[in-house]
Design an enzyme around this catalytic site. Structure first.
Site, mmCIF file in Angstrom:
data_model
loop_
_atom_site.group_PDB
_atom_site.id
_atom_site.type_symbol
_atom_site.label_atom_id
_atom_site.label_comp_id
_atom_site.label_asym_id
_atom_site.label_seq_id
_atom_site.Cartn_x
_atom_site.Cartn_y
_atom_site.Cartn_z
ATOM 1 N N LYS A 22 -21.776 -8.762 25.174
ATOM 2 C CA LYS A 22 -21.188 -9.300 23.940
ATOM 3 C C LYS A 22 -22.277 -9.694 22.950
ATOM 4 O O LYS A 22 -22.211 -9.358 21.773
ATOM 5 C CB LYS A 22 -20.330 -10.536 24.266
ATOM 6 C CG LYS A 22 -19.951 -11.356 23.040
ATOM 7 C CD LYS A 22 -19.142 -12.579 23.395
ATOM 8 C CE LYS A 22 -19.921 -13.801 23.777
ATOM 9 N NZ LYS A 22 -20.430 -14.643 22.685
ATOM 10 N N ASN A 23 -23.300 -10.420 23.450
ATOM 11 C CA ASN A 23 -24.283 -10.997 22.529
ATOM 12 C C ASN A 23 -25.300 -9.984 22.012
ATOM 13 O O ASN A 23 -26.145 -10.317 21.184
ATOM 14 C CB ASN A 23 -24.979 -12.189 23.182
ATOM 15 C CG ASN A 23 -24.020 -13.377 23.295
ATOM 16 O OD1 ASN A 23 -22.935 -13.351 22.723
ATOM 17 N ND2 ASN A 23 -24.415 -14.397 24.040
ATOM 18 N N CYS A 126 -19.602 -26.931 16.623
ATOM 19 C CA CYS A 126 -18.661 -26.335 17.553
ATOM 20 C C CYS A 126 -18.699 -27.137 18.836
ATOM 21 O O CYS A 126 -19.483 -28.065 18.980
ATOM 22 C CB CYS A 126 -18.977 -24.869 17.808
ATOM 23 S SG CYS A 126 -20.289 -24.632 18.961
ATOM 24 N N ARG A 131 -25.368 -27.311 16.417
ATOM 25 C CA ARG A 131 -25.771 -25.939 16.104
ATOM 26 C C ARG A 131 -26.042 -25.701 14.624
ATOM 27 O O ARG A 131 -25.312 -24.980 13.936
ATOM 28 C CB ARG A 131 -24.732 -24.953 16.629
ATOM 29 C CG ARG A 131 -24.526 -25.100 18.122
ATOM 30 C CD ARG A 131 -23.545 -24.103 18.668
ATOM 31 N NE ARG A 131 -24.130 -22.808 18.909
ATOM 32 C CZ ARG A 131 -23.430 -21.738 19.296
ATOM 33 N NH1 ARG A 131 -22.150 -21.820 19.456
ATOM 34 N NH2 ARG A 131 -24.032 -20.596 19.521
ATOM 35 N N ASP A 316 -26.200 -20.058 29.083
ATOM 36 C CA ASP A 316 -24.886 -19.432 29.209
ATOM 37 C C ASP A 316 -24.441 -19.260 30.663
ATOM 38 O O ASP A 316 -23.331 -18.793 30.916
ATOM 39 C CB ASP A 316 -24.866 -18.067 28.495
ATOM 40 C CG ASP A 316 -24.887 -18.217 26.979
ATOM 41 O OD1 ASP A 316 -24.676 -19.332 26.479
ATOM 42 O OD2 ASP A 316 -25.124 -17.203 26.294
ATOM 43 N N ARG A 408 -12.708 -14.153 24.607
ATOM 44 C CA ARG A 408 -13.788 -13.924 23.636
ATOM 45 C C ARG A 408 -14.952 -13.191 24.290
ATOM 46 O O ARG A 408 -15.668 -12.461 23.614
ATOM 47 C CB ARG A 408 -14.309 -15.258 23.091
ATOM 48 C CG ARG A 408 -13.287 -16.008 22.280
ATOM 49 C CD ARG A 408 -13.913 -17.240 21.676
ATOM 50 N NE ARG A 408 -15.100 -16.860 20.913
ATOM 51 C CZ ARG A 408 -15.936 -17.718 20.355
ATOM 52 N NH1 ARG A 408 -15.706 -19.000 20.471
ATOM 53 N NH2 ARG A 408 -16.978 -17.305 19.692
HETATM 54 C C1 EPZ Z 1 -26.970 -17.541 21.011
HETATM 55 O O1 EPZ Z 1 -26.456 -18.545 20.151
HETATM 56 C C2 EPZ Z 1 -25.822 -17.054 21.860
HETATM 57 N N1 EPZ Z 1 -24.781 -16.507 21.006
HETATM 58 C C3 EPZ Z 1 -25.276 -18.201 22.693
HETATM 59 O O2 EPZ Z 1 -24.257 -17.717 23.529
HETATM 60 C C4 EPZ Z 1 -26.406 -18.749 23.558
HETATM 61 O O3 EPZ Z 1 -25.940 -19.871 24.277
HETATM 62 C C5 EPZ Z 1 -27.584 -19.154 22.677
HETATM 63 O O4 EPZ Z 1 -28.001 -18.043 21.857
HETATM 64 C C6 EPZ Z 1 -28.804 -19.611 23.481
HETATM 65 O O5 EPZ Z 1 -29.201 -18.594 24.349
HETATM 66 C C7 EPZ Z 1 -24.790 -15.216 20.698
HETATM 67 O O6 EPZ Z 1 -25.706 -14.472 21.043
HETATM 68 C C8 EPZ Z 1 -23.639 -14.693 19.914
HETATM 69 P P1 EPZ Z 1 -29.746 -20.466 19.208
HETATM 70 P P2 EPZ Z 1 -27.301 -19.075 18.917
HETATM 71 O O7 EPZ Z 1 -29.920 -20.298 17.746
HETATM 72 O O8 EPZ Z 1 -28.094 -17.945 18.374
HETATM 73 C C9 EPZ Z 1 -30.930 -24.853 17.716
HETATM 74 C C10 EPZ Z 1 -22.058 -17.589 24.368
HETATM 75 O O9 EPZ Z 1 -21.386 -18.326 25.140
HETATM 76 N N2 EPZ Z 1 -30.968 -24.286 16.357
HETATM 77 O O10 EPZ Z 1 -30.697 -19.748 20.114
HETATM 78 O O11 EPZ Z 1 -26.373 -19.774 18.008
HETATM 79 C C11 EPZ Z 1 -29.516 -24.862 18.304
HETATM 80 O O12 EPZ Z 1 -28.781 -25.977 17.860
HETATM 81 C C12 EPZ Z 1 -22.915 -18.201 23.279
HETATM 82 O O13 EPZ Z 1 -22.043 -16.355 24.427
HETATM 83 C C13 EPZ Z 1 -31.454 -25.048 15.334
HETATM 84 O O14 EPZ Z 1 -31.858 -26.211 15.522
HETATM 85 O O15 EPZ Z 1 -28.260 -20.116 19.626
HETATM 86 C C14 EPZ Z 1 -29.805 -24.878 19.778
HETATM 87 O O16 EPZ Z 1 -30.104 -26.166 20.186
HETATM 88 C C15 EPZ Z 1 -22.757 -19.681 23.201
HETATM 89 N N3 EPZ Z 1 -31.498 -24.519 14.066
HETATM 90 C C16 EPZ Z 1 -31.065 -24.024 19.900
HETATM 91 O O17 EPZ Z 1 -31.645 -23.997 18.582
HETATM 92 C C17 EPZ Z 1 -31.075 -23.246 13.818
HETATM 93 O O18 EPZ Z 1 -31.139 -22.817 12.648
HETATM 94 C C18 EPZ Z 1 -30.843 -22.580 20.334
HETATM 95 O O19 EPZ Z 1 -29.801 -22.006 19.553
HETATM 96 C C19 EPZ Z 1 -30.604 -22.470 14.876
HETATM 97 C C20 EPZ Z 1 -30.563 -23.005 16.147
#
Ligand code: EPZ
Length: 429
Positions: A22-23, A126, A131, A316, A408
């Site tokens: 998916k991701n 969320c 996030r 995840d 999803r």
């Molecule tokens: C991706 O989300 C995945 N989603 C998530 O999977 C996964 O849990 C996550 O990466 C971590 O591996 C998809 O690929 C669609 P991040 P993403 O930006 O990109 C902080 C699932 O169940 N952050 O790597 O949104 C954030 O708050 C989903 O399939 C900032 O501070 O995650 C978090 O603490 C859930 N500022 C950390 O970084 C930003 O601008 C990592 O988030 C962006 C992120």
């Protein structure tokens, strides 16, 4: 609303085909924005998130068609998707659609690169944490985008196009890496992304961009060097196997006992999780067709694990591991370092009899002799599937409500588990 009914106690034996990730599928679909030619994706999973994103892309004027199954292929066989962005007629991603699925925010960079402007709703918080998107915006501003916030929308423009730059992310972000990587593929000059996410799905997108004509060095490392191209072409690309689906079913087998071939799975995509499973007492073997996971009789050992960006243990799979450890012979600790609020499954697992104490970002799980079925509520995608894993080992019936969360990200879960002997059925309302 659909529910899933499980009667626990059966071992899992057989074969589970692993779907496309998916991701990876979501950002690959978004990459179609970058070219006026057709991007063909194979091995696209049939998931509601994929359908939601297709709707958003449709709104931009992108043609998304999904080929039917070929003769001889079973129902639900992986699909081939053609995306054609010959012309982008609208550059707004509205709140109603972005709020449904966070990854749709990743259209921002590609729209900017292709059209010089974009208006994309902020995704908002969320269930698993706040996030923010500050890193996405920081990266795109470094490439020369002008960004303003207007009534909950990010309004971005780059009338003269984007220009390559060196960006060092202060924190690893999968989404920000995708957004900037895709934008940089069509920026003028060279972009360097330091402290880039190394998740395999980022590598999959980078490989697709290379096939579309971008030059990218450092794929699968934390430093990506991207020489943008004026024009990208269409290509064909197969989505890599879903490592989270793989790890989830591997944990289900470790939970119930039995032996299952996870067909098409690649161990190198989740080595840290497989190491933990082996430490817990499961046997994992690589075969030509995928990964074989087995546990026969022996008790589950407790483990101490902290989530971290790839190549470490993925957030995840945290909820699924916690479900497994509820039945271990001793005390485990599980620390969540990526999202601050990803513990909604704790209360629901407790309804099945789990003994879990939460202290800040760490859960201490004391294994219990048995879990007992109960009605439970799915709260987010990975939390929901942890309830299914627990239910497979619980005595009696568990009814999981709100399974739209599962749909999803897990393709035909009741069929995949049912074919291996689980007593599981979907009750459609
Ligand atoms: C991706 O989300 C995945 N989603 C998530 O999977 C996964 O849990 C996550 O990466 C971590 O591996 C998809 O690929 C669609 P991040 P993403 O930006 O990109 C902080 C699932 O169940 N952050 O790597 O949104 C954030 O708050 C989903 O399939 C900032 O501070 O995650 C978090 O603490 C859930 N500022 C950390 O970084 C930003 O601008 C990592 O988030 C962006 C992120």
């Amino acid at each position: 609303m659909d529910r899933i009914r499980i009667v626990g106690g059966n071992r899992l034996n057989g074969t589970i085909p692993i779907s496309g990730a998916k991701n990876a599928a979501l950002p690959l679909m978004i990459a179609a924005i970058l070219t006026d030619e057709t991007l063909t994706l194979h091995n696209v999973p049939r998931l509601s998130d994929v359908r939601s994103l297709a709707q958003i892309l449709n709104n931009f004027g992108i043609d998304v068609t999904v080929a039917g199954k070929r003769a001889g292929q079973g129902e639900g066989y992986a699909r081939t998707m053609h995306l054609s962005a010959a012309e982008i007629v609208d550059t707004t991603a509205p709140y109603e659609l972005v709020a449904k699925m966070r990854a749709s925010f990743w259209v921002l960079g590609p729209l900017l690169a292709r059209c010089g402007k974009a208006r994309v709703s902020l995704p908002g918080g969320c269930a698993i944490g706040t996030r923010p998107v500050d890193l996405h915006l920081m990266g795109l501003e470094a490439l020369g985008a002008k960004i303003e916030l207007d009534a909950g929308y990010v309004v971005a423009s780059a009338p003269d196009g984007l220009t390559g730059a060196t960006i060092r992310f202060p924190k690893v972000s999968v989404g920000a890496t995708h957004n900037v990587l895709m934008a940089a593929a069509r920026a003028k000059g060279t972009t360097v992304i330091e402290n880039a996410a190394r998740e395999p799905e980022v590598g999959d997108v980078a490989r697709c961009l290379v096939a579309m004509g971008a030059e990218i060095d450092g794929i699968d490392t934390d430093t990506l060097v991207i020489r943008g191209a004026d024009r990208l072409t269409g290509t064909e690309h197969a989505v890599l196997p879903d490592r989270i689906e793989t790890g989830t079913y591997a944990m289900a087998v470790a939970m119930t006992g039995g032996e299952v071939l996870l067909e098409g799975a690649r161990g190198d995509l989740l080595q840290a999780a497989l190491d933990v499973l082996e430490e817990a007492g499961a046997e994992v073997t690589s075969t030509n067709n995928g990964l074989k996971v087995a546990r026969n009789g022996a008790a589950l050992h407790p483990v101490d694990v902290a989530t971290a960006p790839f190549p470490d243990f993925p957030t995840d799979l945290q909820a699924q591991l916690m479900a497994l450890m509820t039945r271990a012979d001793g005390v485990s600790t599980i620390t969540e370092t990526i999202f601050e609020n990803r513990f909604m499954h704790v209360q629901e697992l407790a309804r099945l009899g789990a003994d879990i104490a939460l202290d800040g970002d760490t859960a201490t799980v004391t294994g219990v002799d048995k879990l007992i079925g109960a009605p439970v509520m799915a709260t987010d995608l990975r939390a929901s599937v942890s309830l299914i894993i627990a239910a497979l080992a619980a005595e009696g019936e568990t009814m999981v409500q709100r399974v739209y969360h599962l749909d999803r990200g897990f393709e035909r879960i009741e069929e995949k588990l049912g074919n291996c002997g689980a007593a599981i059925e979907r009750i459609s309302a």
